[in-house]
Design an enzyme around this catalytic site. Sequence first.
Site, mmCIF file in Angstrom:
data_model
loop_
_atom_site.group_PDB
_atom_site.id
_atom_site.type_symbol
_atom_site.label_atom_id
_atom_site.label_comp_id
_atom_site.label_asym_id
_atom_site.label_seq_id
_atom_site.Cartn_x
_atom_site.Cartn_y
_atom_site.Cartn_z
ATOM 1 N N LYS A 1 0.845 -1.198 0.000
ATOM 2 C CA LYS A 1 0.000 0.000 0.000
ATOM 3 C C LYS A 1 0.881 1.249 0.000
ATOM 4 O O LYS A 1 0.659 2.177 -0.783
ATOM 5 C CB LYS A 1 -0.926 0.000 1.235
ATOM 6 C CG LYS A 1 -2.071 -1.003 1.137
ATOM 7 C CD LYS A 1 -2.837 -1.175 2.438
ATOM 8 C CE LYS A 1 -3.909 -2.253 2.282
ATOM 9 N NZ LYS A 1 -4.680 -2.538 3.500
ATOM 10 N N ASP B 1 -10.732 3.880 4.337
ATOM 11 C CA ASP B 1 -11.212 2.495 4.322
ATOM 12 C C ASP B 1 -12.731 2.425 4.254
ATOM 13 O O ASP B 1 -13.286 1.375 3.930
ATOM 14 C CB ASP B 1 -10.788 1.789 5.620
ATOM 15 C CG ASP B 1 -9.522 0.967 5.457
ATOM 16 O OD1 ASP B 1 -9.357 0.353 4.395
ATOM 17 O OD2 ASP B 1 -8.728 0.925 6.411
ATOM 18 N N GLN C 1 -4.244 -0.900 9.668
ATOM 19 C CA GLN C 1 -4.385 -2.251 9.140
ATOM 20 C C GLN C 1 -5.051 -3.154 10.179
ATOM 21 O O GLN C 1 -4.632 -3.197 11.343
ATOM 22 C CB GLN C 1 -2.996 -2.801 8.750
ATOM 23 C CG GLN C 1 -3.019 -4.163 8.075
ATOM 24 C CD GLN C 1 -3.641 -4.149 6.679
ATOM 25 O OE1 GLN C 1 -3.689 -3.123 5.995
ATOM 26 N NE2 GLN C 1 -4.128 -5.299 6.247
HETATM 27 N N1 GUN Z 1 -7.306 -5.947 6.677
HETATM 28 C C1 GUN Z 1 -7.740 -6.701 5.644
HETATM 29 N N2 GUN Z 1 -8.290 -5.930 4.682
HETATM 30 C C2 GUN Z 1 -8.195 -4.653 5.122
HETATM 31 C C3 GUN Z 1 -8.589 -3.414 4.563
HETATM 32 O O1 GUN Z 1 -9.152 -3.312 3.469
HETATM 33 N N3 GUN Z 1 -8.307 -2.327 5.340
HETATM 34 C C4 GUN Z 1 -7.714 -2.399 6.562
HETATM 35 N N4 GUN Z 1 -7.507 -1.279 7.239
HETATM 36 N N5 GUN Z 1 -7.344 -3.552 7.106
HETATM 37 C C5 GUN Z 1 -7.580 -4.661 6.391
#
Ligand code: GUN
Length: 307
Positions: A53, A120, A97
């Site tokens: 990311k 998100d 995350q």
């Molecule tokens: N963990 C698994 N998928 C995601 C996501 O799309 N965003 C975040 N913040 N954590 C995750």
Amino acid sequence: MTNIIDGKARAARLRAEIGRQIGILRQRDLITPGLAVILVGEEPASQIYVRNKANQAREAGMSSFEYRLANSVPQDKLLGLIERLNGDPEVHGILVQLPLPPQVSEARVIQAIDPVKDIDGFHPINVGLVATGSGEGVVPCTPLGCMMLLTHHLGEMRGKRALVLGRSNIVGKPMASLLLQADCTVTTAHSATHSLADECRRADILVSAVGRESMIGGDWIKPGATVIDVGINRVERDGKVRLVGDVDFDSAREVAGAITPVPGGVGPMTIACLLLNTLAATCRQYRLPFPDDIVSRAWEDEVVEAP
Ligand code: GUN
């Protein structure tokens, strides 16, 4: 013949267009979108996701801020960092995350993020705006990427039977809500669903997000169905760690009309949508118009494959 939905190529084109728009923003408005990513702990899969990311944000021309906290971090310390980032004018998007360790409340953390920086789309305000179909709010990245792929491959989805496997807040619930808004007849299946195979066999659109390696075989799929595999499962085969989806790709591709591979399907689209949401959040914070046609521009000279 089954279409293999090339999420990797689609995402690359989308990232390129996002990068172009960021270039315009930087030159014209002297604004550089900033993404802050927080990782708690050392879970290997999360480390890879976070690194990808941050790298892709930088490649698109954003500022990227990474925070790595120990697995034992007290909740207050994490909340303090979020508060600081909420007030930081160089940060336009904040991502924590998930999952988080047990001493930290996911709900508290998500609610601590300023909704305009919640790229998100997990904050209750954004969840509500998306669920009501207001056209506002931030759509979570994975369902957004899935909808883009589905729209591109199927065009009109009105009246189609859609089955979403999994009911997580990250994928299953928002996915079902978006399919409903696209006028599909939607079923959400989960661990207590009876006759799961029969439910799958009725679906024109099957989206699986359960995290169970190769659970769905070709004999569970309706001929011609569009299959979106969100699962990313690490398995050891022939002494090597490999990524496989929830769907058994080899048998499913014999039956499905179109299918996303793992890797190279939904995963790259999730990150591209994260960049898209960060760009949109930046525009919103400066009250600048967001280039709504960004996806059609990214894919405009591409031949649309027949469903
Ligand atoms: N963990 C698994 N998928 C995601 C996501 O799309 N965003 C975040 N913040 N954590 C995750």
